[in-house]
Design an enzyme around this catalytic site. Structure first.
Site, PDB file in Angstrom:
ATOM      1  N   HIS A  81      32.129 137.807  22.965  1.00 10.54           N
ATOM      2  CA  HIS A  81      32.332 139.247  23.174  1.00 10.54           C
ATOM      3  C   HIS A  81      33.664 139.503  23.859  1.00 10.54           C
ATOM      4  O   HIS A  81      34.124 138.689  24.668  1.00 10.54           O
ATOM      5  CB  HIS A  81      31.181 139.852  23.993  1.00 10.54           C
ATOM      6  CG  HIS A  81      31.047 139.331  25.387  1.00 10.54           C
ATOM      7  ND1 HIS A  81      31.673 139.927  26.470  1.00 10.54           N
ATOM      8  CD2 HIS A  81      30.345 138.287  25.903  1.00 10.54           C
ATOM      9  CE1 HIS A  81      31.355 139.276  27.578  1.00 10.54           C
ATOM     10  NE2 HIS A  81      30.555 138.272  27.255  1.00 10.54           N
ATOM     11  N   ASP A  83      34.414 142.556  25.517  1.00  6.18           N
ATOM     12  CA  ASP A  83      34.383 143.479  26.654  1.00  6.18           C
ATOM     13  C   ASP A  83      34.242 142.714  27.950  1.00  6.18           C
ATOM     14  O   ASP A  83      33.792 141.560  27.976  1.00  6.18           O
ATOM     15  CB  ASP A  83      33.249 144.490  26.510  1.00  6.18           C
ATOM     16  CG  ASP A  83      31.866 143.868  26.648  1.00  6.18           C
ATOM     17  OD1 ASP A  83      31.626 142.831  25.997  1.00  6.18           O
ATOM     18  OD2 ASP A  83      31.027 144.403  27.395  1.00  6.18           O
ATOM     19  N   ASP A 144      34.959 135.621  31.052  1.00  2.97           N
ATOM     20  CA  ASP A 144      33.706 136.082  30.445  1.00  2.97           C
ATOM     21  C   ASP A 144      34.012 137.353  29.658  1.00  2.97           C
ATOM     22  O   ASP A 144      34.014 138.429  30.217  1.00  2.97           O
ATOM     23  CB  ASP A 144      32.685 136.341  31.550  1.00  2.97           C
ATOM     24  CG  ASP A 144      31.351 136.838  31.052  1.00  2.97           C
ATOM     25  OD1 ASP A 144      31.091 136.717  29.848  1.00  2.97           O
ATOM     26  OD2 ASP A 144      30.570 137.366  31.870  1.00  2.97           O
ATOM     27  N   GLU A 178      28.830 143.633  25.173  1.00  6.55           N
ATOM     28  CA  GLU A 178      27.812 142.646  25.572  1.00  6.55           C
ATOM     29  C   GLU A 178      27.442 142.816  27.035  1.00  6.55           C
ATOM     30  O   GLU A 178      26.283 142.650  27.417  1.00  6.55           O
ATOM     31  CB  GLU A 178      28.327 141.227  25.313  1.00  6.55           C
ATOM     32  CG  GLU A 178      27.284 140.129  25.492  1.00  6.55           C
ATOM     33  CD  GLU A 178      27.206 139.559  26.910  1.00  6.55           C
ATOM     34  OE1 GLU A 178      26.319 138.716  27.170  1.00  6.55           O
ATOM     35  OE2 GLU A 178      28.039 139.939  27.771  1.00  6.55           O
ATOM     36  N   GLU A 179      28.425 143.168  27.849  1.00 11.40           N
ATOM     37  CA  GLU A 179      28.201 143.243  29.289  1.00 11.40           C
ATOM     38  C   GLU A 179      27.272 144.382  29.690  1.00 11.40           C
ATOM     39  O   GLU A 179      26.752 144.399  30.808  1.00 11.40           O
ATOM     40  CB  GLU A 179      29.536 143.382  30.026  1.00 11.40           C
ATOM     41  CG  GLU A 179      30.450 142.161  29.922  1.00 11.40           C
ATOM     42  CD  GLU A 179      29.926 140.950  30.661  1.00 11.40           C
ATOM     43  OE1 GLU A 179      28.835 141.031  31.262  1.00 11.40           O
ATOM     44  OE2 GLU A 179      30.614 139.913  30.648  1.00 11.40           O
ATOM     45  N   ASP A 201      29.662 131.454  25.394  1.00 12.92           N
ATOM     46  CA  ASP A 201      29.582 132.433  26.484  1.00 12.92           C
ATOM     47  C   ASP A 201      28.932 131.844  27.728  1.00 12.92           C
ATOM     48  O   ASP A 201      28.509 132.570  28.618  1.00 12.92           O
ATOM     49  CB  ASP A 201      28.801 133.665  26.001  1.00 12.92           C
ATOM     50  CG  ASP A 201      28.952 134.868  26.914  1.00 12.92           C
ATOM     51  OD1 ASP A 201      29.920 134.899  27.704  1.00 12.92           O
ATOM     52  OD2 ASP A 201      28.105 135.776  26.856  1.00 12.92           O
ATOM     53  N   HIS A 383      32.419 138.158  36.837  1.00 13.40           N
ATOM     54  CA  HIS A 383      32.187 139.547  37.283  1.00 13.40           C
ATOM     55  C   HIS A 383      32.782 139.843  38.648  1.00 13.40           C
ATOM     56  O   HIS A 383      32.304 140.734  39.355  1.00 13.40           O
ATOM     57  CB  HIS A 383      30.694 139.897  37.284  1.00 13.40           C
ATOM     58  CG  HIS A 383      30.053 139.857  35.938  1.00 13.40           C
ATOM     59  ND1 HIS A 383      28.796 140.390  35.697  1.00 13.40           N
ATOM     60  CD2 HIS A 383      30.467 139.347  34.750  1.00 13.40           C
ATOM     61  CE1 HIS A 383      28.487 140.203  34.424  1.00 13.40           C
ATOM     62  NE2 HIS A 383      29.493 139.577  33.830  1.00 13.40           N
TER      63      HIS A 383
END
Length: 414
Positions: A81, A83, A144, A178-179, A201, A383
């Site tokens: 992903h 995003d 990520d 995805e997040e 991932d 994150h």
């Protein structure tokens, strides 16, 4: 095998594009800026010679690497992903490259005294002597999952440049959102056309996962009655106190900070309110489906009990399932996990099989008919400002993708 500088340059190009998603948006992608990287990937896929390159109205990017063997091989895929999480800024990412990491503290930001230390983040110590890419302490990094995108793109280029490596048809897909839990919602599995796939991932080198949480969200609305406090006796009903009772009645040690492995939890992620109304936002997680259903029932039963206690209909609860444990869908085709494990060992990576304490696009895709285990992309501390990725882990991830393509072809060669 993989040119290190080229890999670094590609990764940095991707992470410098802000692709933060937004849960408050109802569009797909949830933010217009995700198109910037999606369109760049389309151009690069075409330029490298991939076939059937497409991008749909929701920014899902797909492409095909044709087979170079005559025998029939199942079509496999790789997914990442583009995003980044809404939890932390992904704007103006300014990465730092630490060559030959010495095993000591890394100063991310001198001015703000932000330090990435192996004393706190113990995993960092295992990468002594390697090249580490970190943040500057003001943003996340974006490994990520732009590390996963970099690895897939690099692996496809390598296979195109080395046609002597035999492989079947390979599909790739890069997804938005995805997040915020929507990465697979508009994924066209039939168009993708793979028999199975792998999300790139995961976190640290060697991770191989085919179990994840069953997941649900719960919104608890507590209704009170606001009356002037000077005249409130036997009239005011303070929703904040009822909400406090609700919170304290759930098992205190069954929260994220007290659980690990396959242990489930209730997580109070947000709360807001006043005397008249208070709203609690929970996420509910458990690997075991029966325990998961029991957790949802516990939330509902607690609401009913408090309504009975306060002799009024004071609590409304809405629970929504988000995704389920992909183990149920992957165990019948466990050979796809075995292949990934074999590929890792073949390139000198020790497989680390463990359950995901979260979810990936692969969980939802598995329930849409595309079994999809998760493979490491190499990053750590996702994150947030302490995120980092060892370049050598990314190189190994590329090697795993290439070897998986080769082993799948070998397995079905008569």
């Amino acid at each position: 095998m993989v040119n290190k500088d080229r890999l670094i340059n590609k990764f940095i190009k991707y992470i410098k594009i802000d692709t933060q998603s937004a849960p408050s948006s109802n569009s797909t992608p949830s933010t217009a800026k995700q198109w910037d990287l999606a369109n760049l990937l389309v151009d690069e896929l075409k330029e490298m010679g991939m076939q059937n390159v497409s991008i749909d109205e929701h920014a899902y990017v797909m492409a095909t690497l044709p087979a170079n063997v005559a025998h029939k091989v199942p079509v496999i895929g790789f997914v990442s992903h583009f995003d980044t999480t809404p939890d932390f800024s992904g704007k103006n990412v300014n990465p730092q490259i630490i060559e030959d990491y010495d095993g000591n503290d890394i100063i991310l930001n001198q001015e703000k005294n932000i330090i990435l230390s192996p004393d706190y983040f113990e995993d960092l110590a295992q990468y002594k002597g390697q090249t580490i890419i970190t943040t500057d302490g003001t943003t996340l990094l974006g490994a990520d999952d732009k590390a996963g995108i970099t690895e897939i793109m690099t692996a496809m280029q390598y296979l195109l440049d080395n046609p002597q490596i035999e492989h079947g048809e390979i599909k790739v897909c890069f997804t938005p959102d995805e997040e915020i839990g929507r990465g697979a919602h508009k994924f066209d599995v039939q168009k993708f056309g793979a028999e199975w796939a792998y999300t790139m991932d995961g976190s640290q080198i060697g991770e191989l996962e085919y179990e994840n949480f069953n997941a649900a969200s719960a919104v608890v609305k507590v209704i009170g009655k606001s009356v002037h406090p000077g005249y409130a006796k036997d009239k005011m009903i303070n929703s904040l106190y009822i909400a406090q009772d609700f919170i304290s009645s759930l098992p205190r040690l069954e929260t994220p900070e007290h659980t690990e492995g396959r242990q489930g939890f209730f997580h109070l992620s947000n709360m807001k309110g006043d005397v008249e109304e208070t709203e609690l936002h929970y996420i509910i997680r458990d690997h075991d489906r029966k325990h998961f259903e029991a957790r949802k029932k516990m939330i509902l039963d607690l609401g009913q009990d408090l309504c009975t206690q306060y002799e009024r209909d004071c609590i409304n609860i809405e629970i929504k399932d988000q995704y389920f444990n992909m183990k149920e869908k992957i165990e019948p085709v466990k050979h796809i996990v075995d292949l990934a494990e074999k590929a890792m060992k073949a390139v000198g990576v020790k497989p680390v099989l463990k359950p995901i304490r979260g979810g990936t696009d692969g969980a939802q895709l598995s329930y849409k008919g595309l079994p999809c285990p998760n493979i490491f992309a190499g990053g750590h501390n996702f994150h947030g400002k302490y995120e980092y990725v060892p370049v050598e882990s990314m190189q190994k991830a590329v090697e795993v993708i290439v070897k998986l393509a080769e082993l799948t072809s070998e397995k079905y060669k008569k």
